[in-house]
Structure formats: structure tokens, C-alpha cells
Write a protein that holds these residues in place. Structure first.
Motif, PDB file in Angstrom:
ATOM      1  N   ARG A  63       1.026  -1.119   0.023  1.00  0.00           N
ATOM      2  CA  ARG A  63      -0.034  -0.032  -0.163  1.00  0.00           C
ATOM      3  C   ARG A  63       0.824   0.963  -0.144  1.00  0.00           C
ATOM      4  N   ARG A  64       1.884   1.161   0.733  1.00  0.00           N
ATOM      5  CA  ARG A  64       2.790   2.285   0.936  1.00  0.00           C
ATOM      6  C   ARG A  64       3.595   2.871  -0.392  1.00  0.00           C
ATOM      7  N   VAL A  65       3.782   1.711  -1.294  1.00  0.00           N
ATOM      8  CA  VAL A  65       4.470   2.045  -2.736  1.00  0.00           C
ATOM      9  C   VAL A  65       3.323   2.159  -3.876  1.00  0.00           C
ATOM     10  N   GLY A  66       2.171   2.265  -3.202  1.00  0.00           N
ATOM     11  CA  GLY A  66       1.174   2.300  -4.212  1.00  0.00           C
ATOM     12  C   GLY A  66       0.915   1.119  -5.367  1.00  0.00           C
ATOM     13  N   ARG A  67       1.147  -0.195  -4.755  1.00  0.00           N
ATOM     14  CA  ARG A  67       0.625  -1.221  -5.739  1.00  0.00           C
ATOM     15  C   ARG A  67      -0.020  -2.293  -4.967  1.00  0.00           C
ATOM     16  N   THR A  68      -0.542  -3.177  -5.439  1.00  0.00           N
ATOM     17  CA  THR A  68      -1.359  -4.345  -4.721  1.00  0.00           C
ATOM     18  C   THR A  68      -0.204  -5.376  -4.291  1.00  0.00           C
ATOM     19  N   GLN A  69      -0.840  -6.146  -3.170  1.00  0.00           N
ATOM     20  CA  GLN A  69       0.281  -7.159  -2.685  1.00  0.00           C
ATOM     21  C   GLN A  69       0.796  -8.061  -3.983  1.00  0.00           C
ATOM     22  N   LYS A  70      -0.367  -8.383  -4.794  1.00  0.00           N
ATOM     23  CA  LYS A  70      -0.246  -9.477  -5.731  1.00  0.00           C
ATOM     24  C   LYS A  70       1.143  -8.897  -6.984  1.00  0.00           C
ATOM     25  N   VAL A  71       0.845  -7.384  -7.340  1.00  0.00           N
ATOM     26  CA  VAL A  71       1.745  -6.878  -8.044  1.00  0.00           C
ATOM     27  C   VAL A  71       3.012  -6.843  -7.357  1.00  0.00           C
ATOM     28  N   LEU A  72       3.183  -6.452  -6.141  1.00  0.00           N
ATOM     29  CA  LEU A  72       4.653  -6.353  -5.630  1.00  0.00           C
ATOM     30  C   LEU A  72       5.363  -7.589  -5.485  1.00  0.00           C
ATOM     31  N   GLU A  73       4.455  -8.929  -5.275  1.00  0.00           N
ATOM     32  CA  GLU A  73       4.999  -9.997  -5.134  1.00  0.00           C
ATOM     33  C   GLU A  73       5.566 -10.482  -6.516  1.00  0.00           C
ATOM     34  N   ALA A  74       4.753 -10.312  -7.486  1.00  0.00           N
ATOM     35  CA  ALA A  74       5.426 -10.815  -8.840  1.00  0.00           C
ATOM     36  C   ALA A  74       6.449  -9.843  -9.273  1.00  0.00           C
ATOM     37  N   ARG A  75       6.826  -8.628  -9.285  1.00  0.00           N
ATOM     38  CA  ARG A  75       7.574  -7.826  -9.408  1.00  0.00           C
ATOM     39  C   ARG A  75       8.801  -8.188  -8.703  1.00  0.00           C
ATOM     40  N   MET A  76       8.790  -8.363  -7.501  1.00  0.00           N
ATOM     41  CA  MET A  76       9.917  -8.451  -6.581  1.00  0.00           C
ATOM     42  C   MET A  76      10.437 -10.136  -7.051  1.00  0.00           C
TER      43      MET A  76
END
Length: 315
Positions: free
Chosen positions: A236-249
Motif C-alpha cells: 500500500r505504501r508503494v502504491g501497488r497491490t500485494q499481488k503486483v509487488l509479489e510478482a515484480r519482486m
């Protein structure tokens, strides 16, 4: 997809070929991350030797003198880093060309740092390759060597030829190589040591990764080690959903946000174990663990020994 961790490989032997006028900045940005990787891993992942065409000291653009370990003609290894920097056109003669062509048979990879690309090109060692150079020289480079695909990129890796555009890009390149060869966990730790975020992940040689929010997520994690945040809150703090952050990381680092966060916290714990006399219970709290036993288990799983065993070994 990147690899988060890798089994340590055999020591890579690197020759750094210096010419009068080389850049101290470029040299430091090349070898210091390698030194840090050795220190942090506790292994001799990299060995480097300073080389020259002739015996005797080589003087940098700012007057620093380096005494080479050996001359190029007597050296071989995994990678040769060519580093002339300033006044490079004074080194393009037949003697340099012959020395580099000969060295190409003794080193597996040739890398031109800063203006080193020009010397490799003059020797015919970049023909039919993509390559870059310090951007002030890029137009002239493209005109002088039409058989090379000149690219305005920070660094370019094309097979066993590597070219890099300058001192700051040298750090990015070496970070990329550490991440590629040793795993992104170690690259991230090296980046922490040098207090940089943008170079914590590998990228393919352009201006940087498109997923800047991964860097922001790393920053949020780093700022909240003692009181870890839930992964959804970081997203939330970086402006993404958890799913998107998981995939990109996972794509950038080869690990989930939870794995990365845990490693950052355990890196802090390891630093406190090595550099302080704090009890394990206090270290656990500072690393975000309410239960010292849980921290000890995670520490042993990550680093292969308990905090007390590591402290004893260091002592």
C-alpha cells in the motif's frame, strides 16, 4: 527471473588493466563491490590483480600511483577489465592492440570500462558486438567503428564482451554481475553496505529497472526492521497491490517480499552479532523478533550457524 541465492562458485580471477590517466572513481566502483562481496559472504568469490603493459607504477588522472601486480603479457584469468579513462587516444597504438588481441586468448571475458571500449574496438575485439562507451565519446565511437552497434546504455553485456559507460555505471555493472553470479541476496547486502537502493537489483544495461516501486518497497522495509510491517501495508505504501509487488519482486530478486524482508532483518542481526556485545535477546528485538529462539532458528537457516557460534568464530 533472477536467482535469490546461489551455491558459491569457484573464485573468479579478474585482471584490471590500468593506463596512465585512469579514473580513481571508476577503479573504486569496480573493485570495492567485489571486495564487499568477499567480506560479506566470508568467501573468496573474487580475486583481482592490477596489471599494466609495462612494469612500474601507473598514475591516475588525479595523481594516485598504483604499482601493478604484474604485466598483461604474463597474466590470464576469467575477466580482463580495460581501464584507460582520460587520454585514451594516446594508448590506441599498435602495441596496445597487439597486447589486447593476445590477452583475448588468455581471458574468458573482456570488459571495457569508461573509454576502454575504444581500445578494445581498435584491436578489433568488439566487431559485430553491441557496445557502449562514455557518452561524451559515443558519437565519435559510432562513426569510427561502424561494424559495432553503438548503444547509449549504462553498460552492455554481449556474450563474452562487456562495455561500460563510466564510473557510476561501473558500480551498476559490478552489482549486476554479483547478483547474476552469486545471487540477488548478496547483491542486495552489498548495496546496503554502500547505502544505495537503485543498484540493489540487477538490470539489463539500460538506465535502470522499470519497477522503481521495488526500490521503494526495499526502502520501506529497511526503515521498519525493528517493528516489521505486514506485506500488504508495504504494498500500500508503494502504491501497488500485494499481488503486483509479489510478482515484480520475484522477477527482480528471485524471492518473495517476505523472504527479502526476512533477509534484511537477519542482515541487521548478523551485523549486531559481529560488531557488538549485545545479548541475543536484544539483537532479536532490534531485528524484529519478539522470540529470541525464533530469531536463532531463522539465523541458523540463513547463515548456517547460530548467532552465538558466529560470535565465537569471529572472536
Amino acid at each position: 527471473m533472477q536467482d535469490w541465492s546461489k551455491t558459491p562458485s569457484a573464485t573468479q580471477h579478474i585482471g584490471v588493466l590500468l593506463f596512465d590517466g585512469f579514473s580513481n572513481h571508476c577503479l573504486a566502483n569496480t573493485v570495492e563491490p567485489l571486495r564487499a562481496a568477499n567480506t560479506l559472504s566470508g568467501r573468496a568469490l573474487y580475486d583481482w590483480r592490477f596489471l599494466a603493459l609495462d612494469p612500474g607504477p601507473v598514475t591516475s588522472s588525479s595523481g594516485l600511483q598504483v604499482s601493478p601486480h604484474d604485466i598483461l603479457a604474463q597474466s590470464a584469468g576469467d575477466m580482463l577489465v580495460v581501464m584507460p579513462s582520460y587520454g585514451f587516444l594516446g594508448h590506441v597504438g599498435w602495441r596496445t592492440q597487439a597486447a589486447l588481441r593476445s590477452a583475448a586468448g588468455r581471458f574468458n571475458v573482456l570488459a571495457g570500462m569508461d573509454t576502454g571500449s575504444w581500445l578494445l574496438a581498435e584491436a578489433g575485439l568488439l566487431d559485430r558486438h553491441r557496445a557502449t562507451i562514455h557518452w561524451e565519446e559515443l558519437t565519435g565511437f559510432a562513426e569510427r567503428f561502424p561494424e559495432i552497434e553503438a548503444c547509449r546504455e549504462r553498460f552492455v553485456i554481449d556474450g563474452n564482451r562487456i562495455t561500460c559507460s563510466g564510473a557510476m555505471a561501473a558500480f551498476d555493472l559490478v552489482m549486476h554481475l554479483i547478483g547474476r553470479d552469486q545471487g540477488q541476496a548478496l547483491a542486495l547486502e552489498v548495496a546496503q553496505l554502500f547505502m544505495t537502493r537503485d543498484s540493489a537489483r540487477s538490470h539489463m544495461g539500460g538506465a535502470g529497472s522499470a519497477s522503481g516501486y521495488v526500490n521503494r518497497a526495499l526502502a520501506v522495509m529497511q526503515e521498519n526492521l525493528e517493528a516489521p510491517l505486514p506485506i500488504p501495508e508495504i504494498a500500500r505504501r508503494v502504491g501497488r497491490t500485494q499481488k503486483v509487488l509479489e510478482a515484480r519482486m520475484r522477477a527482480d530478486l528471485g524471492a518473495s517480499p517476505a523472504q527479502v524482508y526476512r533477509r534484511l532483518r537477519l542482515n541487521l542481526a548478523r551485523k549486531l552479532v559481529a560488531e557488538t556485545d549485545l545479548p541475543v535477546a536484544e539483537i532479536a528485538l532490534r531485528a524484529g523478533y519478539d522470540d529470541p529462539s525464533a530469531m536463532t532458528r531463522a539465523f541458523r537457516a540463513e547463515f548456517g550457524q547460530s548467532p552465538r557460534a558466529m560470535r565465537s568464530a569471529n572472536a
